[in-house]
Design an enzyme around this catalytic site. Structure first.
Site, PDB file in Angstrom:
ATOM      1  N   ASP A 171      -6.843   5.450   6.223  1.00 35.52           N
ATOM      2  CA  ASP A 171      -5.621   5.859   6.966  1.00 35.52           C
ATOM      3  C   ASP A 171      -6.167   6.738   8.113  1.00 35.52           C
ATOM      4  OD1 ASP A 171      -2.703   6.108   7.306  1.00 35.52           O
ATOM      5  OD2 ASP A 171      -3.380   8.155   6.938  1.00 35.52           O
TER       6      ASP A 171
ATOM      7  N   GLU B 119      -7.856   2.029   9.937  1.00 30.78           N
ATOM      8  CA  GLU B 119      -6.815   1.939  10.516  1.00 30.78           C
ATOM      9  C   GLU B 119      -7.091   2.851  11.859  1.00 30.78           C
ATOM     10  OE1 GLU B 119      -2.098   3.260  10.732  1.00 30.78           O
ATOM     11  OE2 GLU B 119      -3.583   4.868  10.261  1.00 30.78           O
TER      12      GLU B 119
END
Length: 450
Positions: free
Chosen positions: A233, A257
């Site tokens: 993330d 990400e």
């Protein structure tokens, strides 16, 4: 990332889209012991994002996903990406992006509950075991930019109090102000997000608990819990070497990400991290193409065109869902092109025609091989060819009427058919490999040898 901020101890710290039926001729197809399983390398088929934002609370989600696994296997899914699985500050209500105890998978009574929003330790163990039994790998969502839920403590590096005293019930990876920015190593960090305590990855102690120690997060998740890969993330918040070191310490597939529409930037990050990246460049080109009615946008730069082995392509996810018109056309694009496609749970299970989605997954897994030749694009039509064996030709038509076009294939004097069932044509290619194909309005066809 989406985060819902609520007031707790005077600090805001809480987290962090009618299709017609497919024709009948469509083609479908905390001590534990790691289960023995036999899965192919992640990336050989299609990934399922097995959650969406604000899935039902109450500890039922792991069992919900477990019930879907056999059908997903039959559809051609090879990996499922789970949400952050451990206890976060918002306890039974958290989607996991406000991490507190990286080793509490739903077995310690802290942050207002024993179970996580998704369920208990035994339920996630059962889910992972069921996935492995079905030949499906499991990808963990790893949030290591920031933490949440620490107690207040006097912080000599700020001259005041900070919420950086972490004493998790697991007794593992206790943290203090030394482990966050600012500290004795850095006065600050560009990756700070939303006021959360920002982990300092240059600290040896932090590195040891994340991936170096024998009971580090990376090794515990891999060796004890049985995770097979990692989705990182908010990787803009820390250097790419962190992902590289984490992956190298435990092995497994890794995707980051890095939320940026510039394909060159995505390529840079993927190379530095030695990991895959979600192809936001592809996502934004598809958004402009299908929402803006301009399929020439698909000629734009994407990570999949620069390095298809590092590109994880997607049409929607828990954070962003901007392609709500012609969404099946976007899935037809990623399922027929290079890269590793990721399907969004709600698109597959709720919003789109599951038969058509299964058909596209089957096409990806059985026909979409080899490099790509881009044959034609205008506002309404797009044609491309995959050059593998057997390969395919995809024809996307965003106009209001049927369209026909002569295209150059790799097959001479060969009968071909549309494997979507949208066209009943079975033309024979000419000796020079050219053939006329068609596509329905606001639809697509995918052609290969019969």
């Amino acid at each position: 990332m989406k985060y819902i901020f609520t007031l707790l101890f005077a600090l805001a710290l809480i987290s962090c889209s009618d299709e017609a039926d497919v024709k009948d001729d469509i083609q479908t197809s905390q001590e534990v012991t790691t289960p023995v399983f036999n899965t192919k390398a992640i990336g050989s088929k299609v990934m399922m994002q097995a959650f969406y934002w604000d899935v039902p609370a109450g500890g039922t989600w792991w069992n919900t996903v477990k019930g879907k696994v056999p059908a997903w296997k039959n559809a051609g899914i090879d990996a499922i990406w789970l949400p952050p699985a451990t206890k976060a500050q918002n306890g039974p209500y958290s989607m996991g992006y406000d991490p507190f105890d990286y080793f509490d998978f739903g077995s310690y009574n802290q942050m207002g509950s024993t179970e996580t929003r998704f369920g208990s330790l035994s339920e996630i163990q059962s889910l992972i075991s069921t996935a492995h039994t079905n030949g499906i790998s499991v990808i963990a969502d790893i949030v290591i930019n920031h933490n949440s839920g620490g107690a207040s403590q006097a912080n000599p590096f700020t001259g005041g109090n900070t919420w950086t005293d972490f004493q998790p019930a697991s007794g593992l990876f206790n943290r203090s102000y030394y482990d966050f920015h600012p500290n004795d190593v850095h006065s600050g960090d560009s990756g700070s997000f939303g006021g959360y305590p920002d982990l300092c990855h240059d600290k040896q102690y932090v590195q040891d608990w994340l991936y170096n120690n024998s009971n580090s997060i990376a090794k515990y998740y891999k060796n004890v819990m049985g995770f097979d890969g990692w989705r990182f993330d908010y990787v803009k918040g820390f250097e790419p070497w962190v992902v590289k070191n984490f992956k190298n310490a435990a092995g497994g597939f890794a995707v980051g990400e890095y939320w940026d529409g510039n394909a060159a930037t995505l390529e840079w990050w993927a190379n530095q991290a030695e990991a895959s990246a979600f192809d936001f460049a592809c996502y934004y080109r598809m958004r402009d193409a299908f929402m803006g009615n301009d399929l020439t946008q698909l000629n734009g730069d994407m990570l999949l065109k620069r390095n298809s082995y590092k590109a994880v392509t997607f049409v929607a996810n828990h954070d962003t869902d901007e392609i709500y018109n012609n969404k099946l056309l976007a899935y037809a694009y990623i399922m027929t092109h290079e890269g590793y496609p990721c399907v969004f749970y709600r698109d597959y299970e709720e919003w789109l025609d599951k038969n058509k989605m299964n058909n596209l997954i089957w096409i990806h897994n059985n026909k979409a091989s080899g490099n790509t030749t881009y044959l034609y694009a205008d506002n309404d039509e797009y044609v491309a060819r995959r050059n593998g064996s057997p390969g395919l030709v995809v024809y996307i038509n965003n106009s209001n009427s049927w369209q026909e076009r002569w295209v150059d294939t790799n097959w001479a004097n060969t009968v071909i058919k549309d494997y979507t069932g949208n066209s009943g044509w079975e033309p024979t290619t000419q000796g020079d490999t050219w053939v006329k194909i068609q596509a329905p309005p606001h639809g697509y066809t995918v052609w290969s040898v019969k």
